[in-house]
Design an enzyme around this catalytic site. Structure first.
Site, PDB file in Angstrom:
ATOM      1  N   ASN A  24      -0.265  -2.308  17.188  1.00  0.00           N
ATOM      2  CA  ASN A  24      -0.891  -1.165  17.844  1.00  0.00           C
ATOM      3  C   ASN A  24      -1.692  -1.656  19.052  1.00  0.00           C
ATOM      4  O   ASN A  24      -2.666  -2.382  18.892  1.00  0.00           O
ATOM      5  CB  ASN A  24      -1.811  -0.439  16.847  1.00  0.00           C
ATOM      6  CG  ASN A  24      -2.622   0.657  17.487  1.00  0.00           C
ATOM      7  OD1 ASN A  24      -2.371   1.094  18.600  1.00  0.00           O
ATOM      8  ND2 ASN A  24      -3.635   1.103  16.760  1.00  0.00           N
ATOM      9  N   CYS A  37      -5.555   2.589  13.564  1.00  0.00           N
ATOM     10  CA  CYS A  37      -4.913   1.738  12.565  1.00  0.00           C
ATOM     11  C   CYS A  37      -5.924   1.200  11.545  1.00  0.00           C
ATOM     12  O   CYS A  37      -5.539   0.786  10.454  1.00  0.00           O
ATOM     13  CB  CYS A  37      -4.136   0.608  13.231  1.00  0.00           C
ATOM     14  SG  CYS A  37      -5.100  -0.389  14.364  1.00  0.00           S
ATOM     15  N   HIS A  38      -7.213   1.245  11.895  1.00  0.00           N
ATOM     16  CA  HIS A  38      -8.240   0.798  10.944  1.00  0.00           C
ATOM     17  C   HIS A  38      -8.331   1.725   9.737  1.00  0.00           C
ATOM     18  O   HIS A  38      -8.898   1.348   8.718  1.00  0.00           O
ATOM     19  CB  HIS A  38      -9.612   0.695  11.644  1.00  0.00           C
ATOM     20  CG  HIS A  38     -10.125   1.983  12.194  1.00  0.00           C
ATOM     21  ND1 HIS A  38      -9.714   2.479  13.427  1.00  0.00           N
ATOM     22  CD2 HIS A  38     -10.986   2.897  11.682  1.00  0.00           C
ATOM     23  CE1 HIS A  38     -10.322   3.637  13.636  1.00  0.00           C
ATOM     24  NE2 HIS A  38     -11.106   3.913  12.604  1.00  0.00           N
ATOM     25  N   GLU A  59     -17.377   5.886  10.279  1.00  0.00           N
ATOM     26  CA  GLU A  59     -16.736   7.156   9.930  1.00  0.00           C
ATOM     27  C   GLU A  59     -17.144   7.672   8.549  1.00  0.00           C
ATOM     28  O   GLU A  59     -16.743   8.767   8.163  1.00  0.00           O
ATOM     29  CB  GLU A  59     -15.217   7.000  10.005  1.00  0.00           C
ATOM     30  CG  GLU A  59     -14.713   6.695  11.392  1.00  0.00           C
ATOM     31  CD  GLU A  59     -13.202   6.668  11.486  1.00  0.00           C
ATOM     32  OE1 GLU A  59     -12.519   7.147  10.566  1.00  0.00           O
ATOM     33  OE2 GLU A  59     -12.707   6.172  12.514  1.00  0.00           O
ATOM     34  N   TYR A 117      -0.442   2.162   3.491  1.00  0.00           N
ATOM     35  CA  TYR A 117       0.778   1.912   4.258  1.00  0.00           C
ATOM     36  C   TYR A 117       1.917   2.761   3.702  1.00  0.00           C
ATOM     37  O   TYR A 117       2.727   3.294   4.460  1.00  0.00           O
ATOM     38  CB  TYR A 117       1.139   0.420   4.225  1.00  0.00           C
ATOM     39  CG  TYR A 117       0.141  -0.428   4.963  1.00  0.00           C
ATOM     40  CD1 TYR A 117       0.224  -0.589   6.338  1.00  0.00           C
ATOM     41  CD2 TYR A 117      -0.902  -1.061   4.292  1.00  0.00           C
ATOM     42  CE1 TYR A 117      -0.699  -1.350   7.035  1.00  0.00           C
ATOM     43  CE2 TYR A 117      -1.832  -1.833   4.972  1.00  0.00           C
ATOM     44  CZ  TYR A 117      -1.732  -1.973   6.346  1.00  0.00           C
ATOM     45  OH  TYR A 117      -2.656  -2.719   7.023  1.00  0.00           O
TER      46      TYR A 117
END
Length: 154
Positions: free
Chosen positions: A116, A124-125, A151, A93
């Site tokens: 979001n 946002c993950h 990912e 953050y």
């Protein structure tokens, strides 16, 4: 006119909503979907879901879908910064706050992240706590963990 359509995925029920021109909402929180919208699978919604399926299978690392997230100017600035986090990487953050030129805005960044409206595509993950822990995800930490595994970020 708004349209919404729902799909069962390996991560749970997913809703996609468009305004006829762009995706305005995407995510796993079904109670947020379909207000003043027709349940109809538009070509844009179908294209979005097809790209998401490719992403879930590890075959897609970027999306080319028109987006129109609804939010404040600050939220939109944060969401644009989220889109700059590369596939397979995470940021804290604090790093996102610094990227938008406001390094002390960690909490505000967290609140914008929480609001979001277009999860996954606005990633946002990919935002984690300063201690490296998976914190805060509107769809649930379990889904955040699964997305980061897709990912290769975990």
């Amino acid at each position: 006119m708004k349209n919404v359509f729902y799909y069962e995925t390996s991560l749970g029920m997913l809703g996609i909503e468009d305004n006829g021109f762009a995706v305005i909402r995407l995510g796993f929180q079904m109670e947020k979907f379909g207000k003043n919208a027709d349940v109809y699978e538009t070509e844009l919604i179908k294209k979005t879901f097809n790209q998401l399926e490719e992403y879930f299978c590890g075959e897609r690392t970027a999306f080319n879908i028109p987006l129109a997230p609804e939010g404040t100017a600050f939220q939109k600035k944060v969401w644009e910064a989220l889109r700059q986090i590369p596939y397979g990487e995470t940021k804290t953050y604090g790093q996102v706050a610094a990227a938008i030129g406001n390094p002390k805005a960690c909490r505000a960044v967290g609140m914008a992240n929480n609001r979001n409206p277009i999860g996954i595509i606005i990633p946002c993950h990919r935002v984690i706590g300063s201690n490296g822990k998976l914190v805060g995800y509107a769809g649930g930490i379990n889904i955040k963990e699964q997305l980061l595994k897709i990912e290769g970020a975990l």
